[in-house]
Design a protein around this motif. Structure first.
Motif, mmCIF file in Angstrom:
data_model
loop_
_atom_site.group_PDB
_atom_site.id
_atom_site.type_symbol
_atom_site.label_atom_id
_atom_site.label_comp_id
_atom_site.label_asym_id
_atom_site.label_seq_id
_atom_site.Cartn_x
_atom_site.Cartn_y
_atom_site.Cartn_z
ATOM 1 N N VAL A 1 119.199 49.229 -15.336
ATOM 2 C CA VAL A 1 120.655 49.280 -15.251
ATOM 3 C C VAL A 1 121.235 48.877 -16.605
ATOM 4 O O VAL A 1 120.857 47.854 -17.163
ATOM 5 C CB VAL A 1 121.193 48.344 -14.154
ATOM 6 N N LEU A 2 122.149 49.693 -17.109
ATOM 7 C CA LEU A 2 122.841 49.390 -18.360
ATOM 8 C C LEU A 2 124.215 48.815 -18.030
ATOM 9 O O LEU A 2 125.013 49.461 -17.347
ATOM 10 C CB LEU A 2 122.986 50.656 -19.200
ATOM 11 N N VAL A 3 124.485 47.587 -18.481
ATOM 12 C CA VAL A 3 125.764 46.910 -18.266
ATOM 13 C C VAL A 3 126.561 46.971 -19.564
ATOM 14 O O VAL A 3 126.097 46.484 -20.604
ATOM 15 C CB VAL A 3 125.558 45.452 -17.831
ATOM 16 N N VAL A 4 127.752 47.569 -19.498
ATOM 17 C CA VAL A 4 128.571 47.745 -20.698
ATOM 18 C C VAL A 4 129.907 47.044 -20.476
ATOM 19 O O VAL A 4 130.742 47.489 -19.684
ATOM 20 C CB VAL A 4 128.819 49.238 -21.000
ATOM 21 N N ASP A 5 130.111 45.922 -21.168
ATOM 22 C CA ASP A 5 131.353 45.157 -21.044
ATOM 23 C C ASP A 5 131.509 44.297 -22.289
ATOM 24 O O ASP A 5 130.540 43.681 -22.735
ATOM 25 C CB ASP A 5 131.329 44.275 -19.796
ATOM 26 N N ASP A 6 132.724 44.288 -22.861
ATOM 27 C CA ASP A 6 132.933 43.518 -24.079
ATOM 28 C C ASP A 6 133.248 42.056 -23.799
ATOM 29 O O ASP A 6 133.378 41.270 -24.736
ATOM 30 C CB ASP A 6 134.052 44.136 -24.930
ATOM 31 N N GLY B 1 131.297 51.109 -26.711
ATOM 32 C CA GLY B 1 130.855 52.461 -26.446
ATOM 33 C C GLY B 1 129.683 52.925 -27.286
ATOM 34 O O GLY B 1 128.678 53.407 -26.738
ATOM 35 N N PRO B 2 129.777 52.816 -28.624
ATOM 36 C CA PRO B 2 128.648 53.249 -29.438
ATOM 37 C C PRO B 2 127.361 52.510 -29.092
ATOM 38 O O PRO B 2 126.278 53.097 -29.077
ATOM 39 C CB PRO B 2 129.116 52.931 -30.871
ATOM 40 N N GLY B 3 127.483 51.206 -28.813
ATOM 41 C CA GLY B 3 126.302 50.439 -28.424
ATOM 42 C C GLY B 3 125.713 50.940 -27.119
ATOM 43 O O GLY B 3 124.487 50.997 -26.951
ATOM 44 N N ALA B 4 126.583 51.318 -26.179
ATOM 45 C CA ALA B 4 126.107 51.832 -24.895
ATOM 46 C C ALA B 4 125.352 53.142 -25.077
ATOM 47 O O ALA B 4 124.282 53.352 -24.482
ATOM 48 C CB ALA B 4 127.293 52.036 -23.955
ATOM 49 N N LEU B 5 125.900 54.029 -25.915
ATOM 50 C CA LEU B 5 125.239 55.312 -26.143
ATOM 51 C C LEU B 5 123.890 55.124 -26.844
ATOM 52 O O LEU B 5 122.921 55.828 -26.543
ATOM 53 C CB LEU B 5 126.145 56.225 -26.969
ATOM 54 N N ALA B 6 123.840 54.161 -27.766
ATOM 55 C CA ALA B 6 122.585 53.889 -28.461
ATOM 56 C C ALA B 6 121.539 53.323 -27.508
ATOM 57 O O ALA B 6 120.361 53.704 -27.546
ATOM 58 C CB ALA B 6 122.836 52.912 -29.614
ATOM 59 N N ARG B 7 121.968 52.405 -26.637
ATOM 60 C CA ARG B 7 121.047 51.828 -25.648
ATOM 61 C C ARG B 7 120.528 52.910 -24.703
ATOM 62 O O ARG B 7 119.347 52.942 -24.353
ATOM 63 C CB ARG B 7 121.749 50.737 -24.843
ATOM 64 N N ALA B 8 121.436 53.775 -24.264
ATOM 65 C CA ALA B 8 121.038 54.833 -23.343
ATOM 66 C C ALA B 8 120.069 55.801 -24.006
ATOM 67 O O ALA B 8 119.135 56.306 -23.366
ATOM 68 C CB ALA B 8 122.268 55.579 -22.841
ATOM 69 N N ALA B 9 120.273 56.073 -25.292
ATOM 70 C CA ALA B 9 119.371 56.973 -26.010
ATOM 71 C C ALA B 9 117.982 56.365 -26.144
ATOM 72 O O ALA B 9 116.970 57.061 -26.079
ATOM 73 C CB ALA B 9 119.945 57.293 -27.390
ATOM 74 N N ALA B 10 117.927 55.043 -26.331
ATOM 75 C CA ALA B 10 116.638 54.366 -26.490
ATOM 76 C C ALA B 10 115.895 54.251 -25.163
ATOM 77 O O ALA B 10 114.672 54.439 -25.094
ATOM 78 C CB ALA B 10 116.853 52.976 -27.101
ATOM 79 N N HIS B 11 116.619 53.914 -24.094
ATOM 80 C CA HIS B 11 116.034 53.769 -22.759
ATOM 81 C C HIS B 11 117.043 54.316 -21.750
ATOM 82 O O HIS B 11 118.007 53.630 -21.415
ATOM 83 C CB HIS B 11 115.726 52.301 -22.449
ATOM 84 N N TRP B 12 116.801 55.536 -21.292
ATOM 85 C CA TRP B 12 117.762 56.159 -20.386
ATOM 86 C C TRP B 12 117.860 55.346 -19.098
ATOM 87 O O TRP B 12 116.852 55.082 -18.445
ATOM 88 C CB TRP B 12 117.360 57.588 -20.079
ATOM 89 N N PRO B 13 119.080 54.943 -18.705
ATOM 90 C CA PRO B 13 119.233 54.087 -17.526
ATOM 91 C C PRO B 13 119.182 54.882 -16.220
ATOM 92 O O PRO B 13 119.438 56.094 -16.202
ATOM 93 C CB PRO B 13 120.618 53.464 -17.734
ATOM 94 N N ASP B 14 118.876 54.177 -15.155
ATOM 95 C CA ASP B 14 118.953 54.765 -13.822
ATOM 96 C C ASP B 14 120.365 54.647 -13.259
ATOM 97 O O ASP B 14 120.723 55.373 -12.326
ATOM 98 C CB ASP B 14 117.967 54.068 -12.879
ATOM 99 N N LEU B 15 121.153 53.721 -13.820
ATOM 100 C CA LEU B 15 122.541 53.532 -13.412
ATOM 101 C C LEU B 15 123.257 52.766 -14.519
ATOM 102 O O LEU B 15 122.645 51.954 -15.217
ATOM 103 C CB LEU B 15 122.622 52.766 -12.085
#
Length: 251
Positions: A23-28, A53-67
């Motif tokens: 799970v990727l959690v994106v909150d400032d 946002g950019p950090g979230a996209l980078a994290r998702a690119a490195a490890h695609w989340p399930d949610l």
């Protein structure tokens, strides 16, 4: 005064994930991110975090989340744009975090394909339950033959839908809604019925159902302004009516 978030304590029992779900959690807001991440970690998830946002996209690119648990209000790139860009790379369930009372923002979140939203302040325990619900609904279903009617086909095993042979770009929840309608032709359902049967919730904001029906009509109707398949039943809700093709076929 109401506390905005519960401190870590009793949490839902950890899920038995043979392959841990990411799970990727994106909150400032570091407090929100830390509390939410703590609860999800205790529930058995692998948690990645990003603060913009950019950090979230980078994290998702490195490890695609399930949610993805995604705050709407982010610096630089808001959650709506992050959701659009993530969905441009592949299907992924998204739970949007929004400020209480911002109904227009919640509707926008659903319009860009968020599967659910939770308003702040919220209970992290409730959020974990919402995560479980969305993942359960988006997971592989029991073996089910494809459903066909009115030129539409929904294959639950492949989670693939087509209209007259052309693949439809449906979100996870839009697919579930279409499959439900195909299974129950000619029967009227209230928005409460649909929330319970498709979303798996006994309570919630019924505008979620309204928005998803509108989005689904935009993809399956020849003229969404004059829907023929997903009809409004005034005072009740909605009914799927494949009148020109007869009954729904399976297989």
């Amino acid at each position: 005064m109401q506390q905005p978030y519960e401190s870590p304590g009793a949490v839902p029992a950890p899920s038995a994930h043979a392959n841990p779900t990411r799970v990727l959690v994106v909150d400032d807001d570091p407090t929100v991110a830390e509390v939410v991440s703590g609860y999800l970690d205790r529930a058995g998830y692998v948690v990645d975090r990003a603060e913009d946002g950019p950090g979230a996209l980078a994290r998702a690119a490195a490890h695609w989340p399930d949610l993805v648990v995604l705050d709407l209000m982010l610096p630089g790139m808001d959650g709506l744009e992050v959701c659009r860009r993530l969905r441009g790379h592949g299907p992924v369930p998204v739970i949007m975090l929004t400020a209480r009372g911002d109904e227009d923002d919640r509707i926008l979140g659903l319009e860009v394909g968020a599967d659910d939203y939770v308003t702040k302040p919220f209970s992290p325990r409730e959020l974990v339950l919402r995560v479980e619900s969305v993942l359960r609904r988006s997971g592989p279903p029991a073996a089910t033959r494809p459903l066909r009617a009115a030129g539409l086909t929904a294959d639950p095993a492949a989670r693939r839908a087509t209209k007259n042979g052309t693949e439809l770009a449906l979100t996870l929840r839009e697919f579930d809604l279409l499959a439900f309608f195909l299974r129950h032709p000619g029967r009227a359902f209230s928005r409460e019925d649909l929330m319970r049967e498709v979303w798996g919730w006994d309570f919630g904001d019924l505008s979620t159902v309204t928005v998803h029906v509108r989005r689904l009509r935009g993809k399956v109707e020849d003229d969404p302004a004059r829907p023929r398949l997903i009809q409004t039943v005034w005072g009740v809700g909605y009914r799927f009516e494949p009148a020109r093709t007869g009954s729904v076929e399976e297989g």
